[in-house]
Design an enzyme around this catalytic site. Structure first.
Site, PDB file in Angstrom:
ATOM      1  N   LYS A  58       0.658  -1.152   0.032  1.00 56.17           N
ATOM      2  CA  LYS A  58      -0.229  -0.228   0.173  1.00 56.17           C
ATOM      3  C   LYS A  58       0.588   1.195  -0.190  1.00 56.17           C
ATOM      4  CE  LYS A  58      -3.949  -2.077   2.136  1.00 56.17           C
ATOM      5  NZ  LYS A  58      -3.960  -2.893   3.445  1.00 56.17           N
ATOM      6  N   GLN A 102      -3.683  -1.048   9.714  1.00 56.74           N
ATOM      7  CA  GLN A 102      -3.671  -2.361   9.236  1.00 56.74           C
ATOM      8  C   GLN A 102      -4.469  -3.479  10.022  1.00 56.74           C
ATOM      9  OE1 GLN A 102      -2.646  -3.012   6.285  1.00 56.74           O
ATOM     10  NE2 GLN A 102      -3.468  -5.679   7.295  1.00 56.74           N
ATOM     11  N   ASP A 125     -10.600   4.876   5.034  1.00 55.17           N
ATOM     12  CA  ASP A 125     -10.520   3.060   4.804  1.00 55.17           C
ATOM     13  C   ASP A 125     -12.227   2.393   4.859  1.00 55.17           C
ATOM     14  OD1 ASP A 125      -9.689   0.641   3.969  1.00 55.17           O
ATOM     15  OD2 ASP A 125      -8.812  -0.423   6.062  1.00 55.17           O
TER      16      ASP A 125
END
Length: 285
Positions: A58, A102, A125
């Site tokens: 990413k 994450q 996200d």
């Protein structure tokens, strides 16, 4: 003479490339206007090899489109309170446009508390409760990246969802549940299947659209796919195997996503796009 039917593949790699090209141009425009590139902060607890790989990938994609990547590695022993404090500081930092925690952060971490420490304006996200609510009600906000990528694929391939029966296999907070709400927002009739659902195959056989997001290899059997159905495989398991029995399903579906090359590239494309969008919102009028 009979011919074997084979579904049309939904090419997430090609669509993600086009989205990313537009995102690169938008990131450059932000950088010109404010003198600083859009910035995504990635927070990683511990050193799980898969998570380390995902974050590295990413970050590399960020740099390739003109987004600054700020990485915040934390030791595996980090407490929930320490993680919340780190994310709160990033939320309050005007130099950070988006925040990505994450997942998974570890069994000892209260992930919901950590997610809720993310400022919704930086929740690129789409993991906070506020983002989920906005998504569910069709209000402005950031969508969960994988479900958002799925919707973009369905739009690209002109799948009319109104009145269609969509079956979502999986109910995770960042994939199955938001995918179902986005499908509902497009006037699909949505059924969720999960670990307590009796005879998932019966429900799959009724589906015009199947979204497999259960995290179990080949869980959705190809013979259960209704002829002509659209199959979205959001799973990724060891050996490049999805949650759908691809080889059998493709002989029955009209459209199907491959693994890899389907949903995966779309997830990152949406993350990058939403990071730049967050930066654009911070620009003076």
């Amino acid at each position: 003479m009979s011919t074997t039917h084979s579904a049309r593949l939904m090419d997430g790699t090609a669509l993600a490339r086009r989205i990313t090209e537009r995102t690169t141009a938008r990131a450059a425009a932000v950088t010109r206007r404010r003198g600083a590139a859009p910035c995504l902060a990635t927070v990683l607890v511990g050193d799980d090899p898969a998570s380390v790989t995902y974050v590295r990938m990413k970050r590399a994609r960020c740099e390739s489109v003109g987004i600054t990547s700020r990485h915040v590695p934390l030791p595996a022993a980090t407490t929930t309170a320490e993680l919340v404090a780190t994310i709160t500081a990033l939320s309050e930092d005007p130099g950070v446009d988006g925040i990505l925690l994450q997942h998974p952060a570890g069994p000892h971490i209260d992930e919901r508390a950590a997610f809720e420490a993310i400022d919704p304006a930086k929740d690129v996200d789409g993991v906070t409760m506020r983002s989920f609510a906005a998504m569910s009600f069709g209000l402005p906000g950031f969508v969960s990246c994988t479900p958002g990528g799925i919707m973009r694929l369905l739009e690209e391939y002109e799948v009319d969802l109104a009145g269609r029966h969509a079956v979502v296999v999986g109910r995770s907070a960042i994939l199955g549940r938001p995918a179902g709400m986005l499908l509902l927002g497009r006037d699909a009739t949505v059924t969720y299947c999960h670990s307590r659902t009796a005879d998932v195959g019966t429900l799959v056989r009724e589906a015009d659209v199947v979204v497999a997001a259960v995290g179990r290899p080949r869980f959705v059997r190809g013979e259960d796919v209704k002829p002509g159905a659209v199959v979205i495989d959001a799973g990724y398991n060891a050996g490049n195997v999805g949650d759908v029995d691809f080889e059998t399903a493709r002989t029955r579906a009209s459209l199907i996503t491959p693994v890899p090359g389907g949903v995966g590239p779309m997830t990152i494309a949406v993350l990058l796009e939403q990071t730049v969008e967050a930066a654009e919102r911070s620009l003076p009028a």
